[in-house]
Scaffold this motif. Structure first.
Motif, PDB file in Angstrom:
ATOM      1  N   THR A  46       0.836  -1.212   0.000  1.00 14.28           N
ATOM      2  CA  THR A  46       0.000   0.000   0.000  1.00 14.28           C
ATOM      3  C   THR A  46       0.864   1.252   0.000  1.00 14.28           C
ATOM      4  O   THR A  46       0.612   2.196  -0.773  1.00 14.28           O
ATOM      5  CB  THR A  46      -0.939   0.009   1.233  1.00 14.28           C
ATOM      6  OG1 THR A  46      -1.777  -1.143   1.191  1.00 14.28           O
ATOM      7  CG2 THR A  46      -1.787   1.263   1.262  1.00 14.28           C
ATOM      8  N   HIS A  49       2.394   1.589  -3.439  1.00 13.17           N
ATOM      9  CA  HIS A  49       1.385   1.981  -4.441  1.00 13.17           C
ATOM     10  C   HIS A  49       1.033   3.465  -4.314  1.00 13.17           C
ATOM     11  O   HIS A  49       0.940   4.184  -5.327  1.00 13.17           O
ATOM     12  CB  HIS A  49       0.129   1.123  -4.263  1.00 13.17           C
ATOM     13  CG  HIS A  49      -1.003   1.533  -5.158  1.00 13.17           C
ATOM     14  ND1 HIS A  49      -0.983   1.313  -6.524  1.00 13.17           N
ATOM     15  CD2 HIS A  49      -2.187   2.163  -4.882  1.00 13.17           C
ATOM     16  CE1 HIS A  49      -2.103   1.791  -7.055  1.00 13.17           C
ATOM     17  NE2 HIS A  49      -2.842   2.308  -6.081  1.00 13.17           N
ATOM     18  N   THR A  53       1.803   6.185  -7.317  1.00 11.30           N
ATOM     19  CA  THR A  53       0.697   6.725  -8.098  1.00 11.30           C
ATOM     20  C   THR A  53       0.385   8.190  -7.804  1.00 11.30           C
ATOM     21  O   THR A  53      -0.372   8.812  -8.552  1.00 11.30           O
ATOM     22  CB  THR A  53      -0.592   5.899  -7.854  1.00 11.30           C
ATOM     23  OG1 THR A  53      -0.878   5.863  -6.446  1.00 11.30           O
ATOM     24  CG2 THR A  53      -0.417   4.475  -8.380  1.00 11.30           C
TER      25      THR A  53
END
Length: 321
Positions: A46, A49, A53
């Motif tokens: 997490t 990510h 992003t």
């Protein structure tokens, strides 16, 4: 499980150990371990990510956090197969090449984590003590060099260990005390003198973890001096608050390491389960807690994760409508 003492088998394998005497409960014991491993994997993925992003997090502090998450993920995955293999399938047997490979990755990634924590302390030092030069000092190219330097330093220092162990004859029991392979434990099973391994092991720890911890302490001493010179109390607290997550990560790494070392050297009279639990705390608690600490204490990470969950929730509501 009955261990064969056939000489050819002894030369080819070691035998890992779970919680000795509690073999009937291994299925139940595996439940908290599965939960921990799953939380480590999901938590660190997490963090990676979110940083990947979100363009607003493409800054030095978060690049170093991504390195920490990758290291924690690798450390978790290096022990997962053998730990869960014992709990689920009583798979105690491990070939010597596989054992030495696991040993290499566990020790290398532990040293990488120490190096990454040092890099993060340098990041905090530059951000607080030289804020105007922050972008010019910690450029993307320099951050990549710091990451690669940490990896190569750790790998090159640990690389001799499997070869130093390979030269030994293991005429004693091949039963290891843990569910994974460690240098200190394997070398104690050797028949011949292990003084070279002892000296080299101490050298590696001194020039990596020892130097890193000293430089981290020095960086925070300089940070504290700079913060105390700030006139505004609110600004002092704001500057210190940016360091809280990193200080927690440092404590999560070094306290279990020191505790494990003390137990190994002075805790021979302690129950064996204490040694086992301390070794699991050392390997699993930092990868487990680092994503939680950074998610709670770092506002930007917390907000981005909350936004991701809101987006997923809105998609579910849209599909239901």
């Amino acid at each position: 499980m009955t261990i064969s003492h056939n000489s050819s088998l002894q030369k080819a394998t070691f035998f890992l150990t779970g919680f000795q005497g509690l073999e009937d409960l291994h299925g139940w014991i595996s439940i908290p371990f599965c939960s921990i491993y799953l939380t480590v994997i999901l938590g660190n993925l997490t963090i990676l990510h979110v940083i990947r992003t979100d363009a607003t997090l493409h800054e030095p502090m978060y690049y170093f956090l991504a390195m920490l998450a990758l290291t924690d993920l690798g450390l978790c995955l290096s022990t997962l197969p053998t730990v869960l293999g014992i709990f689920w399938f009583d798979a105690r047997e491990i070939g010597i090449p596989a054992c030495f490979t696991q040993l290499f990755f566990i020790h290398t990634l532990s040293l990488v984590e120490s190096s990454v924590l040092l890099s993060m302390s340098i990041d905090r030092y530059v951000a607080i003590c030289n804020p105007l030069r922050y972008a010019t000092v910690l450029t993307p190219a320099r951050i990549i060099k710091m990451g690669l330097g940490s990896m190569f330093r750790s790998a090159l220092l640990i690389l001799p260990l499997p070869f130093l162990l390979k030269r030994f004859q293991y005429c004693r029991s091949h039963v290891l005390a843990h569910a994974y392979c460690l240098h200190l434990e394997i070398m104690k099973l050797a028949c011949s003198s292990i003084i070279v391994n002892h000296v080299y092991g101490l050298f590696v720890v001194a020039c990596t973890v020892g130097v890193d911890s000293l430089l981290i302490f020095l960086s925070y001493a300089l940070i504290l001096r700079t913060v105390l010179s700030i006139a505004s109390r609110q600004e002092r607290l704001r500057a210190l608050n940016t360091c809280v997550s990193h200080i927690c990560a440092v404590l999560l790494f070094y306290i279990p390491m020191i505790g494990l070392s003390l137990v190994h050297r002075f805790g021979e009279h302690l129950p064996r389960i204490v040694h086992l639990l301390m070794s699991y705390v050392y390997l699993l608690v930092p990868p487990l807690m680092n994503p939680i600490v950074y998610s709670i204490k770092t506002k930007q990470i917390r907000q981005r994760i909350a936004k991701k969950f809101e987006f997923v929730k809105s998609l579910r509501c849209f599909h239901q409508d």
